[in-house]
Scaffold this active site. Structure first.
Site, PDB file in Angstrom:
ATOM      1  N   CYS A  58       0.845  -1.208   0.000  1.00  9.30           N
ATOM      2  CA  CYS A  58       0.000   0.000   0.000  1.00  9.30           C
ATOM      3  C   CYS A  58       0.869   1.243   0.000  1.00  9.30           C
ATOM      4  O   CYS A  58       1.814   1.347   0.776  1.00  9.30           O
ATOM      5  CB  CYS A  58      -0.900  -0.002   1.234  1.00  9.30           C
ATOM      6  SG  CYS A  58      -1.922   1.473   1.336  1.00  9.30           S
ATOM      7  N   CYS A  67      -2.309   0.074   9.226  1.00  4.90           N
ATOM      8  CA  CYS A  67      -1.627  -1.220   9.090  1.00  4.90           C
ATOM      9  C   CYS A  67      -0.260  -1.125   9.756  1.00  4.90           C
ATOM     10  O   CYS A  67       0.420  -0.113   9.604  1.00  4.90           O
ATOM     11  CB  CYS A  67      -1.429  -1.580   7.625  1.00  4.90           C
ATOM     12  SG  CYS A  67      -2.968  -2.010   6.792  1.00  4.90           S
ATOM     13  N   CYS A 141      -6.607   2.851   0.063  1.00 12.76           N
ATOM     14  CA  CYS A 141      -6.488   1.868   1.157  1.00 12.76           C
ATOM     15  C   CYS A 141      -6.741   0.445   0.638  1.00 12.76           C
ATOM     16  O   CYS A 141      -7.705   0.201  -0.099  1.00 12.76           O
ATOM     17  CB  CYS A 141      -7.514   2.215   2.234  1.00 12.76           C
ATOM     18  SG  CYS A 141      -7.608   1.005   3.550  1.00 12.76           S
ATOM     19  N   GLN A 241     -18.284  -9.764  12.954  1.00 13.00           N
ATOM     20  CA  GLN A 241     -16.934 -10.207  12.593  1.00 13.00           C
ATOM     21  C   GLN A 241     -16.416  -9.291  11.482  1.00 13.00           C
ATOM     22  O   GLN A 241     -17.173  -8.867  10.605  1.00 13.00           O
ATOM     23  CB  GLN A 241     -16.944 -11.672  12.146  1.00 13.00           C
ATOM     24  CG  GLN A 241     -17.379 -12.659  13.238  1.00 13.00           C
ATOM     25  CD  GLN A 241     -16.402 -12.744  14.413  1.00 13.00           C
ATOM     26  OE1 GLN A 241     -15.288 -12.231  14.376  1.00 13.00           O
ATOM     27  NE2 GLN A 241     -16.843 -13.369  15.490  1.00 13.00           N
ATOM     28  N   PHE A 268     -21.980 -15.735  24.547  1.00 10.29           N
ATOM     29  CA  PHE A 268     -21.482 -14.498  23.932  1.00 10.29           C
ATOM     30  C   PHE A 268     -21.868 -14.547  22.444  1.00 10.29           C
ATOM     31  O   PHE A 268     -21.022 -14.500  21.549  1.00 10.29           O
ATOM     32  CB  PHE A 268     -19.961 -14.353  24.112  1.00 10.29           C
ATOM     33  CG  PHE A 268     -19.509 -14.405  25.552  1.00 10.29           C
ATOM     34  CD1 PHE A 268     -19.487 -13.246  26.325  1.00 10.29           C
ATOM     35  CD2 PHE A 268     -19.113 -15.608  26.139  1.00 10.29           C
ATOM     36  CE1 PHE A 268     -19.062 -13.291  27.650  1.00 10.29           C
ATOM     37  CE2 PHE A 268     -18.695 -15.650  27.464  1.00 10.29           C
ATOM     38  CZ  PHE A 268     -18.661 -14.489  28.219  1.00 10.29           C
ATOM     39  N   GLU A 288     -26.310 -13.773  25.508  1.00 11.82           N
ATOM     40  CA  GLU A 288     -25.563 -12.568  25.123  1.00 11.82           C
ATOM     41  C   GLU A 288     -25.937 -11.463  26.111  1.00 11.82           C
ATOM     42  O   GLU A 288     -27.083 -11.404  26.563  1.00 11.82           O
ATOM     43  CB  GLU A 288     -25.944 -12.227  23.664  1.00 11.82           C
ATOM     44  CG  GLU A 288     -25.725 -10.821  23.186  1.00 11.82           C
ATOM     45  CD  GLU A 288     -24.263 -10.368  23.187  1.00 11.82           C
ATOM     46  OE1 GLU A 288     -23.384 -11.106  22.719  1.00 11.82           O
ATOM     47  OE2 GLU A 288     -24.021  -9.252  23.702  1.00 11.82           O
ATOM     48  N   ASP A 336     -17.479 -17.443  22.704  1.00 14.49           N
ATOM     49  CA  ASP A 336     -16.745 -16.429  21.924  1.00 14.49           C
ATOM     50  C   ASP A 336     -16.732 -15.113  22.708  1.00 14.49           C
ATOM     51  O   ASP A 336     -17.420 -14.156  22.345  1.00 14.49           O
ATOM     52  CB  ASP A 336     -17.447 -16.254  20.561  1.00 14.49           C
ATOM     53  CG  ASP A 336     -16.735 -15.220  19.685  1.00 14.49           C
ATOM     54  OD1 ASP A 336     -15.620 -14.807  20.021  1.00 14.49           O
ATOM     55  OD2 ASP A 336     -17.330 -14.837  18.663  1.00 14.49           O
ATOM     56  N   CYS A 362     -10.343 -13.591  20.520  1.00 18.75           N
ATOM     57  CA  CYS A 362      -9.588 -12.503  19.880  1.00 18.75           C
ATOM     58  C   CYS A 362      -8.403 -12.110  20.762  1.00 18.75           C
ATOM     59  O   CYS A 362      -7.814 -11.055  20.553  1.00 18.75           O
ATOM     60  CB  CYS A 362     -10.500 -11.305  19.621  1.00 18.75           C
ATOM     61  SG  CYS A 362     -11.313 -10.710  21.099  1.00 18.75           S
TER      62      CYS A 362
END
Ligand SMILES: C[S@@+](CC[C@H](N)C(=O)[O-])C[C@H]1O[C@@H](n2cnc3c(N)ncnc32)[C@H](O)[C@@H]1O
Length: 405
Positions: A58, A67, A141, A241, A268, A288, A336, A362
């Site tokens: 990029c 990034c 981008c 996501q 979750f 949730e 999750d 994550c």
């Protein structure tokens, strides 16, 4: 001037020299030279480049801070991300078999937070420069979807209309089937003239929905996404996501992990990313903390076709986890959690008789802690797969299967 050799990358992707200095934009094995201030070499000259160094794809890199890892070859970055997960597990003495990493393609990020700032001449919209609040424009981008990139002109006009010279507007932009869902915060307080401008710009930019400082401005089409074909209208600010490819890889992992289970708990659950597709083959109880997301999941299920029963529960799983006794009725559990992990909930899972757990995470560090708890409770870590939906960034995500033998 100091000359240093880079030993490894830290968890934020910065190089770390032998004696601990942080060196952004460097790679392991490289010799770098530059000024060191406050433990950082901010602008290193690369004296000896690594064989893994590549020309960044990029043209906005490295000025744009969106990034952090475009200077490393794809294979290097993939191996580094897997290594982050291995290291976190090894620190907890957990051994794991790794499935091949799945990396989302360029131009696939369907959700991004862009910054808008008024200037003397007009307005700028883009990402922050590295470790700075300067906004860098990113007309080429490689990260976000073409639809998000194409919205730049609309966001620039919105910033002209509703930005102040002092503050900055944060635009959370999500690509949905109906168009872009834009939630702006930090803009001028709403007044009739601004409202008229924003409605006009939303129409001209063909947005699905626009909200301003938390208040709805206009909904032109339902901001819907489909989870493996099951349509859900996202509530404002709902979790999603980051890429369709990442969602698909995580869902495939979860589906393979739960196998033929007929009674599944999805903890979750968000808006039903996993619960709704799983309900094609099993009954699902989705839990949730956010009531609006459970309502969206429920509406999606009601409108769906050929789905088994899905029940939704709004519950704070940190304070009130499903207890080991409540979990008896499930033959698989999907979990999750947010970055903090789910210590209270996995403690109950460890004490339960649940035979299979599909875990999505994550944060490799909280995942490794939770894995250690599950393993102490008699589950075995069957496999782990790194899913890289935050390409060129240091974020690491994964899906894993635990089984009670
Ligand atoms: C990483 S997201 C995953 C959502 C969903 N599984 C998906 O893939 O779209 C984590 C979810 O946990 C929810 N959450 C955060 N803290 C929670 C809590 N204490 N109890 C229950 N849910 C919580 C968030 O609202 C969010 O939807």
């Amino acid at each position: 001037m100091a000359e240093l050799t880079i030993n490894r990358l830290g968890h934020l992707g910065d190089g770390i020299a032998d004696e601990g200095t942080l060196v952004p934009l460097s790679l392991p094995g490289e010799v770098v030279r530059g000024e060191v201030t406050g433990g950082r070499m901010e602008a290193p000259a690369i004296v000896t480049p690594s064989a893994e160094r590549v020309a960044a794809p990029c043209r906005h890199f490295p000025a744009c801070g969106g990034c952090g890892l475009q200077h490393g070859a794809d294979g290097f970055v993939a191996g580094w991300k897997e290594g982050v997960v291995r290291a976190a597990l090894t620190a907890r003495k957990v051994a794991a078999e790794f499935r091949p990493i799945v990396t989302s393609p360029a131009r696939s990020r369907r959700r991004a937070v862009l910054s808008g700032r008024r200037t003397k001449k007009g307005a700028l919209v883009g990402f922050h420069a590295r470790r700075s609040d300067t906004v860098i424009e990113v007309p080429e981008c490689l990260l976000v979807t073409p639809a998000i990139l194409a919205a730049r002109e609309t966001l620039i006009e919105m910033t002209r209309a509703g930005g102040s010279r002092k503050g900055e507007i944060a635009y959370t932009v999500t690509e949905t089937r109906g168009g872009l869902d834009v939630a702006a915060t930090g803009g001028k307080p709403m007044d009739p003239a601004l409202n008229a401008d924003l409605v006009r710009l939303a129409h001209a930019g063909r947005l699905a929905r626009l909200s301003w400082n938390g208040e709805p401005v206009v909904t032109l089409t339902a901001p819907q996404v489909a989870f493996d074909g099951v349509a859900v209208t996202l509530p404002p600010g709902a979790f999603l996501q980051a890429t369709v490819a990442g969602e698909t890889a995580l869902r495939n992992g979860v589906t393979q992990a739960v196998g033929a289970a007929r009674q599944i708990a999805d903890l979750f659950a968000g808006c039903g990313t996993f619960a709704l597709p799983l309900s094609r083959r099993a009954q699902v109880h989705a839990v949730e903390g956010d009531g609006a997301m459970i309502a969206a999941l429920d509406a999606g299920w009601r409108a769906g076709q050929d789905l088994h029963a899905v029940s939704g529960e709004v519950r704070d799983l940190f304070r009130r986890p499903l207890m080991a006794g409540d979990l008896k009725r499930f033959d698989a559990v999907v979990i999750d959690p947010p970055r903090a992990g789910a210590q209270a909930q996995v403690t109950e899972l460890a004490a339960s008789t649940v035979p299979v757990v599909a875990a999505v995470s994550c944060n490799p560090v909280s995942f490794a802690r939770d894995a250690e708890i599950l393993i102490a409770g008699g589950l075995r870590l069957d496999w782990v797969q790194v899913v890289d939906q935050f390409r060129w960034s240091p974020h690491v995500e994964l899906v894993a299967r635990f089984v009670r033998d």
